[in-house]
Each structure stands twice: as structure tokens, then as C-alpha cells.
Design a protein around this motif. Structure first.
Motif, PDB file in Angstrom:
ATOM      1  N   LEU A  93       0.875  -1.176   0.000  1.00  0.00           N
ATOM      2  CA  LEU A  93       0.000   0.000   0.000  1.00  0.00           C
ATOM      3  C   LEU A  93       0.907   1.220   0.000  1.00  0.00           C
ATOM      4  CD1 LEU A  93      -2.474  -1.073   2.839  1.00  0.00           C
ATOM      5  CD2 LEU A  93      -2.959  -1.057   0.380  1.00  0.00           C
ATOM      6  N   ARG A  94       0.610   2.200  -0.854  1.00  0.00           N
ATOM      7  CA  ARG A  94       1.404   3.432  -0.899  1.00  0.00           C
ATOM      8  C   ARG A  94       0.531   4.605  -0.478  1.00  0.00           C
ATOM      9  NH1 ARG A  94       5.131   5.200  -6.020  1.00  0.00           N
ATOM     10  NH2 ARG A  94       6.216   3.337  -5.287  1.00  0.00           N
ATOM     11  N   PHE A  95       0.994   5.386   0.497  1.00  0.00           N
ATOM     12  CA  PHE A  95       0.299   6.622   0.864  1.00  0.00           C
ATOM     13  C   PHE A  95       1.173   7.794   0.421  1.00  0.00           C
ATOM     14  CE2 PHE A  95      -1.926   4.633   4.885  1.00  0.00           C
ATOM     15  CZ  PHE A  95      -2.737   3.882   4.057  1.00  0.00           C
ATOM     16  N   PRO A 133       1.094  11.189   4.649  1.00  0.00           N
ATOM     17  CA  PRO A 133       1.353  11.094   6.090  1.00  0.00           C
ATOM     18  C   PRO A 133       2.321  12.167   6.587  1.00  0.00           C
ATOM     19  CG  PRO A 133       1.996   9.062   4.941  1.00  0.00           C
ATOM     20  CD  PRO A 133       1.659  10.072   3.894  1.00  0.00           C
ATOM     21  N   LYS A 134       3.056  12.794   5.627  1.00  0.00           N
ATOM     22  CA  LYS A 134       4.054  13.794   6.025  1.00  0.00           C
ATOM     23  C   LYS A 134       3.381  14.969   6.724  1.00  0.00           C
ATOM     24  CE  LYS A 134       7.584  13.636   2.870  1.00  0.00           C
ATOM     25  NZ  LYS A 134       8.164  14.136   1.645  1.00  0.00           N
ATOM     26  N   GLY A 135       3.886  15.345   7.899  1.00  0.00           N
ATOM     27  CA  GLY A 135       3.353  16.504   8.612  1.00  0.00           C
ATOM     28  C   GLY A 135       2.085  16.199   9.398  1.00  0.00           C
ATOM     29  N   GLY A 165       3.492  -2.856   3.174  1.00  0.00           N
ATOM     30  CA  GLY A 165       3.837  -1.431   3.123  1.00  0.00           C
ATOM     31  C   GLY A 165       4.470  -1.038   1.803  1.00  0.00           C
ATOM     32  N   ASP A 166       4.659   0.239   1.617  1.00  0.00           N
ATOM     33  CA  ASP A 166       5.384   0.795   0.469  1.00  0.00           C
ATOM     34  C   ASP A 166       5.694   2.243   0.877  1.00  0.00           C
ATOM     35  OD1 ASP A 166       6.134   0.270  -2.516  1.00  0.00           O
ATOM     36  OD2 ASP A 166       5.135   2.189  -2.634  1.00  0.00           O
ATOM     37  N   ILE A 167       5.878   3.144  -0.078  1.00  0.00           N
ATOM     38  CA  ILE A 167       6.176   4.534   0.271  1.00  0.00           C
ATOM     39  C   ILE A 167       5.079   5.071   1.201  1.00  0.00           C
ATOM     40  CG2 ILE A 167       6.304   6.891  -0.649  1.00  0.00           C
ATOM     41  CD1 ILE A 167       7.785   5.817  -3.050  1.00  0.00           C
ATOM     42  N   ALA A 208      14.447  -6.395   4.694  1.00  0.00           N
ATOM     43  CA  ALA A 208      14.492  -7.369   3.600  1.00  0.00           C
ATOM     44  C   ALA A 208      14.746  -6.783   2.209  1.00  0.00           C
ATOM     45  CB  ALA A 208      13.197  -8.169   3.586  1.00  0.00           C
ATOM     46  N   THR A 209      14.059  -5.694   1.856  1.00  0.00           N
ATOM     47  CA  THR A 209      14.214  -5.195   0.479  1.00  0.00           C
ATOM     48  C   THR A 209      15.637  -4.663   0.273  1.00  0.00           C
ATOM     49  OG1 THR A 209      11.882  -4.607   0.519  1.00  0.00           O
ATOM     50  CG2 THR A 209      13.182  -3.709  -1.282  1.00  0.00           C
ATOM     51  N   GLY A 210      16.093  -3.843   1.211  1.00  0.00           N
ATOM     52  CA  GLY A 210      17.440  -3.259   1.094  1.00  0.00           C
ATOM     53  C   GLY A 210      18.524  -4.325   1.113  1.00  0.00           C
ATOM     54  N   GLY A 238      17.505   7.999  -2.039  1.00  0.00           N
ATOM     55  CA  GLY A 238      16.436   7.706  -1.091  1.00  0.00           C
ATOM     56  C   GLY A 238      16.978   7.736   0.325  1.00  0.00           C
ATOM     57  N   ALA A 239      16.065   7.824   1.263  1.00  0.00           N
ATOM     58  CA  ALA A 239      16.448   7.803   2.675  1.00  0.00           C
ATOM     59  C   ALA A 239      15.315   7.170   3.470  1.00  0.00           C
ATOM     60  CB  ALA A 239      16.727   9.221   3.166  1.00  0.00           C
ATOM     61  N   GLY A 240      14.611   6.253   2.803  1.00  0.00           N
ATOM     62  CA  GLY A 240      13.500   5.562   3.458  1.00  0.00           C
ATOM     63  C   GLY A 240      13.895   4.133   3.786  1.00  0.00           C
ATOM     64  N   ASN A 241      12.889   3.299   3.916  1.00  0.00           N
ATOM     65  CA  ASN A 241      13.111   1.915   4.328  1.00  0.00           C
ATOM     66  C   ASN A 241      14.133   1.193   3.435  1.00  0.00           C
ATOM     67  OD1 ASN A 241      12.210  -1.079   3.717  1.00  0.00           O
ATOM     68  ND2 ASN A 241      11.780  -0.669   5.858  1.00  0.00           N
ATOM     69  N   VAL A 242      13.949   1.275   2.137  1.00  0.00           N
ATOM     70  CA  VAL A 242      14.815   0.505   1.230  1.00  0.00           C
ATOM     71  C   VAL A 242      16.241   1.064   1.244  1.00  0.00           C
ATOM     72  CG1 VAL A 242      15.136  -0.289  -1.138  1.00  0.00           C
ATOM     73  CG2 VAL A 242      12.823  -0.069  -0.217  1.00  0.00           C
ATOM     74  N   ALA A 243      16.364   2.392   1.113  1.00  0.00           N
ATOM     75  CA  ALA A 243      17.688   3.012   1.051  1.00  0.00           C
ATOM     76  C   ALA A 243      18.478   2.762   2.342  1.00  0.00           C
ATOM     77  CB  ALA A 243      17.533   4.516   0.814  1.00  0.00           C
ATOM     78  N   ASP A 262      16.691  12.662  -0.161  1.00  0.00           N
ATOM     79  CA  ASP A 262      15.237  12.657   0.047  1.00  0.00           C
ATOM     80  C   ASP A 262      14.623  13.621  -0.951  1.00  0.00           C
ATOM     81  OD1 ASP A 262      15.583  15.160   1.174  1.00  0.00           O
ATOM     82  OD2 ASP A 262      15.245  14.515   3.241  1.00  0.00           O
ATOM     83  N   SER A 263      13.337  13.926  -0.782  1.00  0.00           N
ATOM     84  CA  SER A 263      12.685  14.728  -1.820  1.00  0.00           C
ATOM     85  C   SER A 263      13.217  16.160  -1.852  1.00  0.00           C
ATOM     86  CB  SER A 263      11.172  14.712  -1.622  1.00  0.00           C
ATOM     87  OG  SER A 263      10.860  14.952  -0.281  1.00  0.00           O
ATOM     88  N   ARG A 264      13.992  16.554  -0.826  1.00  0.00           N
ATOM     89  CA  ARG A 264      14.501  17.938  -0.819  1.00  0.00           C
ATOM     90  C   ARG A 264      15.980  18.086  -1.162  1.00  0.00           C
ATOM     91  NH1 ARG A 264      12.092  20.506   4.574  1.00  0.00           N
ATOM     92  NH2 ARG A 264      11.161  18.535   5.126  1.00  0.00           N
ATOM     93  N   ILE A 281      17.562  10.755  11.955  1.00  0.00           N
ATOM     94  CA  ILE A 281      16.886  11.850  11.232  1.00  0.00           C
ATOM     95  C   ILE A 281      15.624  11.354  10.534  1.00  0.00           C
ATOM     96  CG2 ILE A 281      17.091  13.489   9.307  1.00  0.00           C
ATOM     97  CD1 ILE A 281      20.130  13.594   9.893  1.00  0.00           C
ATOM     98  N   LYS A 282      15.744  10.228   9.812  1.00  0.00           N
ATOM     99  CA  LYS A 282      14.612   9.838   8.951  1.00  0.00           C
ATOM    100  C   LYS A 282      13.609   8.911   9.644  1.00  0.00           C
ATOM    101  CE  LYS A 282      14.176  11.347   5.399  1.00  0.00           C
ATOM    102  NZ  LYS A 282      13.754  12.704   4.953  1.00  0.00           N
ATOM    103  N   LEU A 283      14.088   8.002  10.524  1.00  0.00           N
ATOM    104  CA  LEU A 283      13.144   7.049  11.127  1.00  0.00           C
ATOM    105  C   LEU A 283      12.558   7.582  12.439  1.00  0.00           C
ATOM    106  CD1 LEU A 283      14.901   3.600  10.476  1.00  0.00           C
ATOM    107  CD2 LEU A 283      13.208   4.778   9.085  1.00  0.00           C
ATOM    108  N   ALA A 351      14.320   0.787  -5.753  1.00  0.00           N
ATOM    109  CA  ALA A 351      12.970   1.336  -5.928  1.00  0.00           C
ATOM    110  C   ALA A 351      12.301   0.617  -7.096  1.00  0.00           C
ATOM    111  CB  ALA A 351      13.045   2.833  -6.204  1.00  0.00           C
ATOM    112  N   ASN A 352      10.995   0.843  -7.273  1.00  0.00           N
ATOM    113  CA  ASN A 352      10.290   0.269  -8.417  1.00  0.00           C
ATOM    114  C   ASN A 352      10.444   1.175  -9.629  1.00  0.00           C
ATOM    115  OD1 ASN A 352       9.101  -2.218  -7.552  1.00  0.00           O
ATOM    116  ND2 ASN A 352       7.838  -1.019  -6.154  1.00  0.00           N
ATOM    117  N   MET A 353      11.021   0.631 -10.689  1.00  0.00           N
ATOM    118  CA  MET A 353      11.223   1.328 -11.973  1.00  0.00           C
ATOM    119  C   MET A 353      11.849   2.725 -11.806  1.00  0.00           C
ATOM    120  SD  MET A 353       8.463   1.173 -15.078  1.00  0.00           S
ATOM    121  CE  MET A 353       7.654   2.736 -14.867  1.00  0.00           C
TER     122      MET A 353
END
Ligand code: NDP
Length: 451
Positions: A93-95, A133-135, A165-167, A208-210, A238-243, A262-264, A281-283, A351-353
Motif C-alpha cells: 500500500l502506498r500513501f 502522512p508527512k506533517g 507497506g510501500d512509500i 528485507a528489500t534493502g 532515497g532515505a526511506g526503508n529501502v535506502a 530525500d525529496s529535498r 533523522i529519517k526514522l 525502488a520500483n522502476m
């Protein structure tokens, strides 16, 4: 006109604007499997391609929830159940505000072939919402997840469809979703994966993915007679779960991951990324990477807007191996040229594609070892399937047990993909190898199951 071209033209004519990214994924697969379609009459006779590119069903629903100011908020939720020829529908699921039907169709389609490559009994699906979910406060995220599940629960089940989960959807969101499912159905069952360990999650699911991407890359480099990753400079986006977990595994094996993004903006730390700080910082804080240079001013922070338009800072850093782990189409032709000029030997998609079609053509024509997402990032869904197996038998496997099984799955995928490529006369082309091997497995099951 070849059969592949004919099909692409036909599907393009019925694609909507939102479907552009789905079409991109589909086109790649059709070109890869063209020799198979031409040579095996059985796939034509059973109209497998026409059946495979249409999801079994798509659910689209309204999600209303109250924010902390007691205002009523409205979002859209989706679940795309794409194909269950090999097992229950399975996919994350991606939010994220960018979520729409086209993105979920692309992700669901990729998931069918990815899941097939694992050799495990799982079909393909994807879902999510344009909720960001950000903010949001924890309470707001909880209320959104509860409302999302009041609709989603009608369509899922441990033998029907098992989301993960996903992004934007990590253990926190999965926990809230699971809690609501349990409340509505009065049933404690493995209907979601990526759960926290204390109520049925598998050890190692977050990693697992990373980790899987690195295991795949180690096997690929060995098979292609290249030097190992040990002691080599690597770049990660990236700086999320996979990265984060790709960086963690690179550090474990003695490689030097020097970037994350990250996105910034992008961090470039020539000494190697400080994992503890990145996680903090990220988690923990869910903050911006800009904070990294407050602790380590010798590292460089490159804001997205400070980099010339058209290319991305992270792919202009010289490296031996690159790991795009952020999002789709984040590595374009210019980025590919920068990596090639700087001597990059291997690119593995976490990441996917993440790579555009022209970037991939560049890698393949310059003999860069290229591991496509549907093979390289299948570790996450593989451990999700392990979680389903543990839930079904009410057991828990140790970290070492899961790690050994994960490594084995990733090595098997890599070998299967490489061998398939060789069998079809495109040795070293892991894109074609993955598409053909995944397609064959699903197509053969579809034929055996009738129409
Ligand atoms: P997360 O939400 O944990 O992390 C995504 C990261 O990518 C964040 O750091 C985010 O930045 C960054 N990002 C998002 N969009 C952009 C952008 N346009 N430019 C630069 N950075 C961006 O997601 P995951 O790590 O779980 O997923 C990452 C990718 O891996 C996705 O493509 C996902 O589909 C794929 N994947 C994930 C699996 C899993 O197990 N989680 C399994 C298989 C594939 P910010 O922090 O600023 O939002």
C-alpha cells in the motif's frame, strides 16, 4: 508489424493519461517477451498478454477522517487486484499525494512478475491512497488508517489478498491498519505483512528489500566476473526503508556508501554515510536530510533546487555501484550518462522502476551490469511471504533463519534471470531475463487454470 508492436499499439490506444507510467512498464515487458510470443503459439492462442495487462478488478473508495482540528478530510483509496494465478494477491500500500489509478496499475503489474520470480506462491496487487502522512500527527495517521481499513477489509483476507507497506506505509501504518481490521472482523489473522514483531511480524521484514538488493548485486557481480563490492564506493538514493537498509548491508560487507537523498536534497559524505545519524533523522524524527550536515559539516548537502535541472546530484558522484532506492523515474538518460562517464560498473534498482527506458538502454549498450527492480528488490515481498507462512503456522523464525532464506531466494532469482537471458540469446541482459522468466511462470499457470 510484429506481434509485440501490434499489441503495444492496441494497448496504447486504450490507455488514459494517468496510465502513461503503467504503459511504460507494460511496453518494456512486451518488447522483452516478443521472441517468446512469436515462437510459442500457446501464449497467442490463450490471449495471455491481453489477459495479463488487465487487472482482475480495481476497488476505488472514499476515505473520510477527522484531522486534529476536527475538520472532515476526504481522500481516495484504491486496491488493484491484478493477478492471482500463482497465489493470493500480494503487494504493498502506498500513501503519497501522487497516488492514482495509473501508478497503482504500474506497480501492481510489476508486482505480478516480481512475485513470480521469487518462486513463492503469491499473486500481484497494489493499493494505497493520495493521503500524505508527512506533517500529520500520529493520531491523524491512525484515524486515516482506521477509515481506510473500514472499506479495504471487505476485499482482503489471508487467502485472498494480503497487503504490505510501500512509500509512506511502514510499521506504524501497518499496525493501525491491522488493529482496525481486527476490530471490524474480530479475527486475528495474517491479513497484512510488515507488522511489528510483537503481533506477528517477521523478523527482518524491515531490512528485507534493502538487504535483498545487495545480495542480488553480489551474485550478479560474481556471475558477470566483476570485482566484489567490498571496499568500493557506492551511491544510494532515497532515505526511506529501502535506502537505509541497502546502506546498512553495504556497510556490513565493507563497501562505502557515500550518498543518500530525500525529496529535498542529497547528502554526499566521502567517509561513508553515518547510519545511526541517518536513522535518527529519517526514522525517529521523520526530518529532512539537511540536518545531517549540522552534525557532520564536512559532508555536503545539495538541495534539489541547487542542482542544474534535468539531472540529479546523486548520480553525478563517481562510484563503482549505484543503487536507486527512492522512487520511479528518478534516474534519467543524463544521469545514466554521468554514471557511465564516471566509471560505474553496476546499477541495481531498489525502488520500483527508478530508471527511465532511455537510461536503461544506455546501461545495456555500455555493458553496465543492470539489475532491474522486479528481480533486485523482490526481497521485501519474499520475506512478506515468509511472514504469511509464519502466521499460518503460528510460529516465529529467527533472524538468522530468515536471512539465510532471503539470501537463498535472491541468489536463486539472480541465477534464474541470468540463465533465462542466456537461453533466449540475450546473455547479460537481466531486464529481458527477468521479464521472460516472470512472464513464463504466470502465463503457464494461467493456461493450466483455464479462462
Ligand atoms: P519510504 O517512504 O520509506 O522512502 C522513500 C524515500 O524516497 C524517502 O526518503 C523520500 O523522501 C524519497 N523520495 C520520494 N520521492 C522522491 C523524489 N521524487 N526524489 C527524491 N527522493 C524521493 O519508501 P520505501 O523505501 O519503502 O520505498 C522506496 C521505493 O522502493 C519505492 O519505489 C517502493 O515502491 C520500492 N519498494 C519498497 C519496498 C519495501 O519493502 N518498502 C519493496 C519493494 C519496492 P522524503 O523522506 O523527503 O519523503
Amino acid at each position: 508489424m510484429s506481434l509485440a508492436e501490434e499489441k503495444i499499439k492496441k494497448f496504447e490506444s486504450v490507455s488514459s493519461e494517468q496510465d502513461a507510467i503503467f504503459f511504460q512498464a507494460m511496453e518494456e515487458v512486451i518488447y522483452s517477451i516478443a521472441p517468446l510470443l512469436e515462437s510459442c503459439d500457446i501464449y497467442k492462442k490463450n490471449s495471455i498478454l491481453d489477459r495479463l495487462v488487465v487487472p482482475d478488478r480495481i476497488f476505488k473508495f472514499k476515505v473520510t477522517w477527522l484531522n486534529d482540528q476536527n475538520e472532515i478530510m476526504v481522500n481516495t483509496g484504491y486496491r488493484v487486484q491484478f493477478n492471482n494465478a500463482l497465489g493470493p494477491y500480494k503487494g504493498g500500500l502506498r500513501f503519497h499525494p501522487s497516488v492514482n489509478e495509473g501508478i497503482l496499475k504500474f506497480l501492481g503489474f510489476e508486482q505480478i512478475l516480481k512475485n513470480a520470480l521469487t518462486g513463492l506462491p503469491i499473486g500481484g496487487a497494489k493499493g494505497g491512497s493520495d493521503f500524505d502522512p508527512k506533517g500529520k500527527s500520529d493520531f491523524e495517521v491512525m484515524k486515516f488508517c482506521s477509515s481506510f481499513m473500514t472499506e479495504l477489509h471487505k476485499y482482503i483476507g489471508p487467502r485472498i489478498d494480503v497487503p504490505a507497506g510501500d512509500i509512506g506505509v511502514g510499521a506504524r501504518e501497518i499496525g493501525y491498519l491491522f488493529g482496525e481490521y481486527k476490530k471490524i472482523t474480530s479475527s486475528f489473522e495474517g491479513v497484512l505483512t510488515g507488522k511489528p514483531f510483537m503481533f506477528g511480524g517477521s523478523l527482518m521484514r524491515p531490512e528485507a528489500t534493502g538487504y535483498g538488493v545487495i545480495y542480488f548485486t553480489q551474485t550478479m557481480l560474481e556471475m558477470e566476473n566483476k570485482e566484489s563490492l567490498e571496499g568500493k564506493i557506492c551511491t544510494v538514493s532515497g532515505a526511506g526503508n529501502v535506502a537505509i537498509h541497502a546502506i546498512e548491508k553495504l556497510l556490513h560487507i565493507g563497501a562505502i556508501p557515500v550518498s543518500c537523498s530525500d525529496s529535498r536534497g542529497t547528502i554526499y559524505d566521502t567517509r561513508g554515510i553515518d547510519l545511526a545519524l541517518l536513522k535518527e533523522i529519517k526514522l525517529e524524527k521523520r526530518g529532512s536530510l539537511e540536518e545531517y550536515v549540522k552534525t557532520f559539516p564536512e559532508a555536503k548537502y545539495i538541495p534539489v533546487n541547487d542542482y542544474p535541472q534535468g539531472a540529479h546530484a546523486v548520480w553525478d558522484i563517481p562510484c563503482y555501484a549505484a543503487f536507486p532506492c527512492a522512487t520511479q523515474n528518478e534516474l534519467n538518460e543524463l544521469d545514466a550518462q554521468n554514471l557511465i562517464v564516471n566509471g560505474c560498473v553496476s546499477v541495481s534498482e531498489g525502488a520500483n522502476m527508478p530508471s527511465t527506458p532511455t537510461a536503461i538502454s544506455n546501461f545495456l549498450s555500455h555493458k553496465v551490469c543492470f539489475a532491474p527492480a522486479k528481480a533486485a528488490n523482490a526481497g521485501g515481498v519474499a520475506v512478506s511471504e515468509f511472514e504469511m507462512a509464519q502466521n499460518a503456522s503460528m510460529s516465529h523464525w529467527t533472524f538468522e533463519e530468515v536471512d539465510t532464506k532471503l539470501k537463498n531466494v535472491m541468489q536463486q532469482i539472480c541465477k534464474r534471470v541470468a540463465l533465462t537471458a542466456k537461453d533466449y540469446g540475450v546473455e547479460g541482459n537481466y531486464v529481458d531475463g527477468a521479464n521472460i522468466a516472470g512472464f513464463k511462470k504466470v502465463a503457464d499457470a494461467m493456461i493450466a487454470e483455464g479462462i
